[in-house]
Design a protein around this motif. Structure first.
Motif, PDB file in Angstrom:
ATOM      1  N   VAL A  21       0.669  -1.500   0.256  1.00 18.52           N
ATOM      2  CA  VAL A  21       0.070  -0.131   0.090  1.00 18.52           C
ATOM      3  C   VAL A  21       0.959   1.171   0.541  1.00 18.52           C
ATOM      4  O   VAL A  21       0.874   2.228  -0.973  1.00 18.52           O
ATOM      5  CB  VAL A  21      -0.740  -0.433   1.473  1.00 18.52           C
ATOM      6  N   LEU A  22       1.789   1.610   0.715  1.00 16.23           N
ATOM      7  CA  LEU A  22       2.763   2.300   1.184  1.00 16.23           C
ATOM      8  C   LEU A  22       3.801   2.806  -0.590  1.00 16.23           C
ATOM      9  O   LEU A  22       4.008   3.730  -0.958  1.00 16.23           O
ATOM     10  CB  LEU A  22       4.017   2.248   1.668  1.00 16.23           C
ATOM     11  N   SER A  23       4.176   1.254  -0.996  1.00 17.53           N
ATOM     12  CA  SER A  23       4.773   1.137  -2.098  1.00 17.53           C
ATOM     13  C   SER A  23       3.278   2.118  -3.506  1.00 17.53           C
ATOM     14  O   SER A  23       3.721   3.229  -4.531  1.00 17.53           O
ATOM     15  CB  SER A  23       5.079   0.072  -3.187  1.00 17.53           C
ATOM     16  N   LEU A  28       1.750   6.526  -7.189  1.00 19.79           N
ATOM     17  CA  LEU A  28       0.668   7.240  -7.502  1.00 19.79           C
ATOM     18  C   LEU A  28       1.313   8.556  -6.916  1.00 19.79           C
ATOM     19  O   LEU A  28       1.562   9.582  -8.299  1.00 19.79           O
ATOM     20  CB  LEU A  28      -0.172   7.180  -6.427  1.00 19.79           C
ATOM     21  N   LEU A  29       2.178   9.144  -6.061  1.00 17.18           N
ATOM     22  CA  LEU A  29       2.369  10.308  -6.032  1.00 17.18           C
ATOM     23  C   LEU A  29       3.844  11.040  -7.229  1.00 17.18           C
ATOM     24  O   LEU A  29       3.637  11.900  -7.261  1.00 17.18           O
ATOM     25  CB  LEU A  29       2.776  10.644  -4.434  1.00 17.18           C
ATOM     26  N   ARG A  30       4.675   9.695  -7.166  1.00 19.42           N
ATOM     27  CA  ARG A  30       5.691   9.933  -8.480  1.00 19.42           C
ATOM     28  C   ARG A  30       4.465  10.525  -9.935  1.00 19.42           C
ATOM     29  O   ARG A  30       5.208  10.956 -10.473  1.00 19.42           O
ATOM     30  CB  ARG A  30       6.266   9.132  -8.299  1.00 19.42           C
ATOM     31  N   VAL A  32       1.825  11.355 -10.328  1.00 16.44           N
ATOM     32  CA  VAL A  32       1.358  12.878 -10.161  1.00 16.44           C
ATOM     33  C   VAL A  32       1.754  13.698 -11.048  1.00 16.44           C
ATOM     34  O   VAL A  32       1.613  14.830 -11.159  1.00 16.44           O
ATOM     35  CB  VAL A  32       0.434  13.030  -9.048  1.00 16.44           C
ATOM     36  N   GLY A  33       3.557  13.558  -9.803  1.00 16.88           N
ATOM     37  CA  GLY A  33       4.231  14.640 -10.202  1.00 16.88           C
ATOM     38  C   GLY A  33       5.022  15.812  -9.088  1.00 16.88           C
ATOM     39  O   GLY A  33       5.401  16.587  -8.538  1.00 16.88           O
ATOM     40  N   TRP A  34       3.947  15.455  -8.112  1.00 22.32           N
ATOM     41  CA  TRP A  34       4.072  16.059  -6.821  1.00 22.32           C
ATOM     42  C   TRP A  34       5.271  15.366  -5.924  1.00 22.32           C
ATOM     43  O   TRP A  34       5.880  15.945  -5.856  1.00 22.32           O
ATOM     44  CB  TRP A  34       2.542  15.361  -5.923  1.00 22.32           C
ATOM     45  N   ILE A  35       6.247  14.421  -5.946  1.00 22.48           N
ATOM     46  CA  ILE A  35       7.369  13.803  -6.350  1.00 22.48           C
ATOM     47  C   ILE A  35       8.174  13.356  -7.430  1.00 22.48           C
ATOM     48  O   ILE A  35       7.617  12.946  -8.198  1.00 22.48           O
ATOM     49  CB  ILE A  35       7.440  12.720  -4.925  1.00 22.48           C
ATOM     50  N   ASN A  36       9.749  14.385  -7.044  1.00 25.44           N
ATOM     51  CA  ASN A  36      10.566  14.190  -8.407  1.00 25.44           C
ATOM     52  C   ASN A  36      11.066  12.656  -7.797  1.00 25.44           C
ATOM     53  O   ASN A  36      12.174  12.123  -8.300  1.00 25.44           O
ATOM     54  CB  ASN A  36      10.886  14.835  -8.875  1.00 25.44           C
ATOM     55  N   GLN A  37      12.396  13.329  -6.756  1.00 29.41           N
ATOM     56  CA  GLN A  37      13.178  12.346  -6.475  1.00 29.41           C
ATOM     57  C   GLN A  37      12.455  11.661  -4.984  1.00 29.41           C
ATOM     58  O   GLN A  37      12.248  12.612  -3.975  1.00 29.41           O
ATOM     59  CB  GLN A  37      14.482  12.916  -5.640  1.00 29.41           C
TER      60      GLN A  37
END
Length: 61
Positions: A21-23, A28-30, A32-37
């Protein structure tokens, strides 16, 4: 003996389920573009959280 085996299996399955679930949330956040690295401490925090939640969920049953 059988009770300990079921407890260990429950804890292991809880840990794996929480990690999945965490992965998925992280991917999903990556996507969408909210997290890049992703820093290394975030991965460690996810692993430790999954282990803690898995143990607490397994012991509670």
């Amino acid at each position: 003996m059988r009770g300990n085996s079921n407890l260990a299996m429950t804890i292991l399955l809880n840990i794996v389920g929480v990690m999945l679930v965490l992965s998925a949330a992280l991917l999903l956040l990556r996507g969408v573009g909210w997290i890049n690295q992703i820093p290394g401490f975030v991965i460690w925090a996810m692993v430790l959280a999954a282990i803690g939640i898995g143990i607490l969920g397994g012991v509670r049953r």
